[in-house]
Design a protein around this motif. Structure first.
Motif, PDB file in Angstrom:
ATOM      1  N   TYR A 305     -16.400  19.491   2.076  1.00 45.73           N
ATOM      2  CA  TYR A 305     -17.753  19.331   1.535  1.00 45.73           C
ATOM      3  C   TYR A 305     -18.288  20.584   0.853  1.00 45.73           C
ATOM      4  O   TYR A 305     -19.315  20.554   0.206  1.00 45.73           O
ATOM      5  N   SER A 340     -21.042  15.167   1.754  1.00 42.16           N
ATOM      6  CA  SER A 340     -22.442  15.553   1.922  1.00 42.16           C
ATOM      7  C   SER A 340     -22.936  16.345   0.704  1.00 42.16           C
ATOM      8  O   SER A 340     -24.092  16.751   0.659  1.00 42.16           O
ATOM      9  N   HIS A 341     -22.064  16.563  -0.251  1.00 38.63           N
ATOM     10  CA  HIS A 341     -22.395  17.399  -1.411  1.00 38.63           C
ATOM     11  C   HIS A 341     -23.401  16.676  -2.311  1.00 38.63           C
ATOM     12  O   HIS A 341     -23.147  15.563  -2.764  1.00 38.63           O
ATOM     13  N   THR A 342     -24.537  17.317  -2.575  1.00 40.39           N
ATOM     14  CA  THR A 342     -25.603  16.657  -3.345  1.00 40.39           C
ATOM     15  C   THR A 342     -25.226  16.455  -4.804  1.00 40.39           C
ATOM     16  O   THR A 342     -25.802  15.599  -5.473  1.00 40.39           O
ATOM     17  N   GLU A 343     -24.267  17.233  -5.303  1.00 37.49           N
ATOM     18  CA  GLU A 343     -23.869  17.118  -6.711  1.00 37.49           C
ATOM     19  C   GLU A 343     -22.509  16.437  -6.857  1.00 37.49           C
ATOM     20  O   GLU A 343     -21.838  16.627  -7.877  1.00 37.49           O
ATOM     21  N   LYS A 357     -25.304   5.410   3.160  1.00 34.08           N
ATOM     22  CA  LYS A 357     -25.642   6.603   3.944  1.00 34.08           C
ATOM     23  C   LYS A 357     -24.971   6.553   5.308  1.00 34.08           C
ATOM     24  O   LYS A 357     -25.085   5.563   6.029  1.00 34.08           O
ATOM     25  N   CYS A 365     -24.408  12.302   5.135  1.00 32.92           N
ATOM     26  CA  CYS A 365     -23.409  12.134   4.066  1.00 32.92           C
ATOM     27  C   CYS A 365     -23.665  10.845   3.303  1.00 32.92           C
ATOM     28  O   CYS A 365     -24.471  10.002   3.712  1.00 32.92           O
ATOM     29  N   ASP A 366     -22.964  10.705   2.213  1.00 30.39           N
ATOM     30  CA  ASP A 366     -22.897   9.427   1.495  1.00 30.39           C
ATOM     31  C   ASP A 366     -21.440   9.000   1.435  1.00 30.39           C
ATOM     32  O   ASP A 366     -20.545   9.837   1.249  1.00 30.39           O
TER      33      ASP A 366
END
Length: 381
Positions: A305, A340-343, A357, A365-366
C-alpha cells in the motif's frame, strides 16, 4: 438449551458475505448488522459454524442483553442469566469485553463486576463458596454499548481466521477471512485460471484453493466448545463428516507469484500445511511482467500500500507498472485488488468499474473491481 442465538463478529464490509454463508449452512433468522451477523441455532450448529465459516471471525453464544447504566444494573443483569445451563461447576470462566458510548466505560471494573456476578450465580446453584475453575475454558465476553450490556460465551477460541496453516508469515500479512472474502467477491468458482501476482505468504491463493475444493477451513484446528458438555462430541464428528462429504475433486489452475524468493518459500510451506500444495503453484515472478495467454481468468491480489512496506512513490510506480500489465491481458480477465492508497486509480491508469469498502485490520481500504471487454462469467457449479 435447544434454542440458541449466535453472534458472529466480522471485519467491517464482510457482514453480507458471512450472512450468506450462514444461510447456505441452513441456519435461520439470519440478520446482518454493523460488524456482526446474528442467527438462531441449536448446540449441534456450533461445530458446523466453526468448521465452515470463511468470513466470520468467531462464533459467540449470545446469553442475553439488558440495560446497564450503572454497576448495580450490570451485576444484577449478569446474575439473572442462566449460567448454570452452560457452565459446569468446575468451569474456568475468564472475562473480557469492551465499552462504547456508555456511562460504564472502565473495562477492568466491568470485568470484575461480571466475574463476581457469574460466580455468585454459579456458587448459589452449585452450593459452593469458592468455585474451583479447574475445568474446561468458557471464555465470557461482554459488550456495553449505549448503556446496554450483552453477554456472550466464545465457542471458538483462537479467531476463525487462524486456519492452522500459516505458521510463518511475511511483512503485513493479510487476514485469512479477508483473503477468502476477496476470492468470494471475485466470483471465483474453481473454473477459471486464478492468479495472485503479489502473493506474499500465499494466503489469497490458498484460500482460493480451499474455496475451489469446497474444503471447510476449520478442519485442521481445534475449538473451545469441543470440551463443552452442552455440545455433544458426536456433533463435532458429524459436522466434520458432513463438511468432507461436500468436498469437490477437480483440476484447478491456481497460481501465486512474488518477487521475493523467501515469500514464495513460505507460501509453498503454508500450502503444504493447508493440504493444497497439489492445487496451487507458487513461483518467483515480477508482477510488472505478469502475462497469461488464456482468454479469461481472475486476478485477485493485495499489493503493497505504500504505508509500512514501501514508500508511497514506490507503491505508485508499482501500481502504474501493474496497470500496464493488466491492460495487456486478454479481454476475459478480471481484477479484484485491495488497496488503501487514495491515488490508486489515478496511478493504475483506469477508474474501477466498482469499489467496495473493506478493512484490513484497522486500515480502511477499497477493493477495486475491474472487468475487461467481453469478460466471461463463470458457470456456477
Amino acid at each position: 438449551m435447544e434454542h440458541l442465538e449466535l453472534a458472529i463478529p466480522t471485519l467491517f464490509g464482510l457482514e453480507g458475505l458471512c450472512a450468506d454463508e450462514l444461510r447456505r449452512l441452513g441456519l435461520s433468522d439470519v440478520r446482518a448488522e454493523n460488524g456482526r451477523v446474528l442467527c438462531a441455532a441449536r448446540p449441534a450448529d456450533i461445530p458446523r459454524v466453526n468448521l465452515n465459516l470463511r468470513t466470520g471471525e468467531r462464533a459467540l453464544v449470545l446469553l442475553g442483553s439488558f440495560p446497564a447504566g450503572d454497576f448495580d444494573a450490570l451485576f444484577e443483569g449478569v446474575r439473572a442469566l442462566p449460567w448454570e445451563d452452560f457452565l459446569p461447576r468446575d468451569a474456568a470462566f475468564p472475562v473480557k469485553g469492551h465499552c462504547l458510548n456508555s456511562a460504564l466505560h472502565a473495562v477492568p471494573a466491568c470485568q470484575s463486576i461480571v466475574k463476581k456476578a457469574v460466580a455468585a450465580r454459579l456458587g448459589a446453584k452449585y452450593g459452593l463458596e469458592q468455585l474451583p475453575e479447574t475445568g474446561s475454558l468458557y471464555q465470557i465476553q461482554f459488550a456495553i454499548m449505549k448503556d446496554t450490556a450483552s453477554l456472550y460465551l466464545d465457542t471458538t477460541g483462537a479467531g476463525l481466521h487462524k486456519r492452522g496453516y500459516r505458521a510463518a508469515g511475511v511483512v503485513a500479512p493479510l487476514r485469512e477471512t479477508l483473503a477468502a472474502a476477496m476470492v468470494m467477491l471475485s466470483k471465483y468458482r474453481g473454473r477459471d485460471p486464478f492468479c495472485d501476482p503479489f502473493c506474499g505468504s500465499g494466503t489469497i491463493s490458498i484460500e482460493a484453493a480451499l474455496i475451489a475444493k469446497n474444503r471447510a477451513p476449520g478442519l485442521d484446528r481445534s475449538f473451545s466448545a469441543q470440551k463443552w458438555g452442552f455440545v455433544p462430541a458426536s456433533a463435532w464428528m458429524e459436522a466434520a463428516d458432513e463438511a468432507m462429504d461436500k468436498e469437490f475433486e477437480g483440476n484447478y489452475d491456481i497460481w501465486g507469484g512474488d518477487i521475493d524468493p523467501k515469500a514464495v518459500a513460505i507460501a509453498r510451506s503454508n500450502a503444504e500445511k493447508a493440504g493444497v500444495e497439489d492445487l496451487v503453484r507458487f513461483e518467483v515472478a515480477d508482477a510488472l511482467s505478469f502475462h497469461r495467454e488464456e482468454p479469461y481468468g481472475k486476478l485477485v491480489t493485495n499489493p503493497p500500500y505504500g504505508e509500512r512496506i514501501m514508500e508511497k512513490k514506490e507503491a505508485e510506480d508499482l501500481y502504474r507498472g501493474f496497470g500496464k500489465a493488466f491492460r495487456s491481458l486478454p479481454d476475459g480477465w478480471t481484477l479484484s485488488l485491495l488497496s488503501s492508497h487514495t491515488e490508486f486509480e489515478r496511478t493504475f491508469g483506469r477508474n474501477a468499474d466498482r469499489k467496495r469498502k473493506l478493512y484490513n485490520g484497522m486500515l480502511k481500504c477499497d477493493l477495486f473491481l475491474y472487468g475487461k471487454r467481453g469478460a466471461q462469467h463463470e458457470k456456477k457449479r
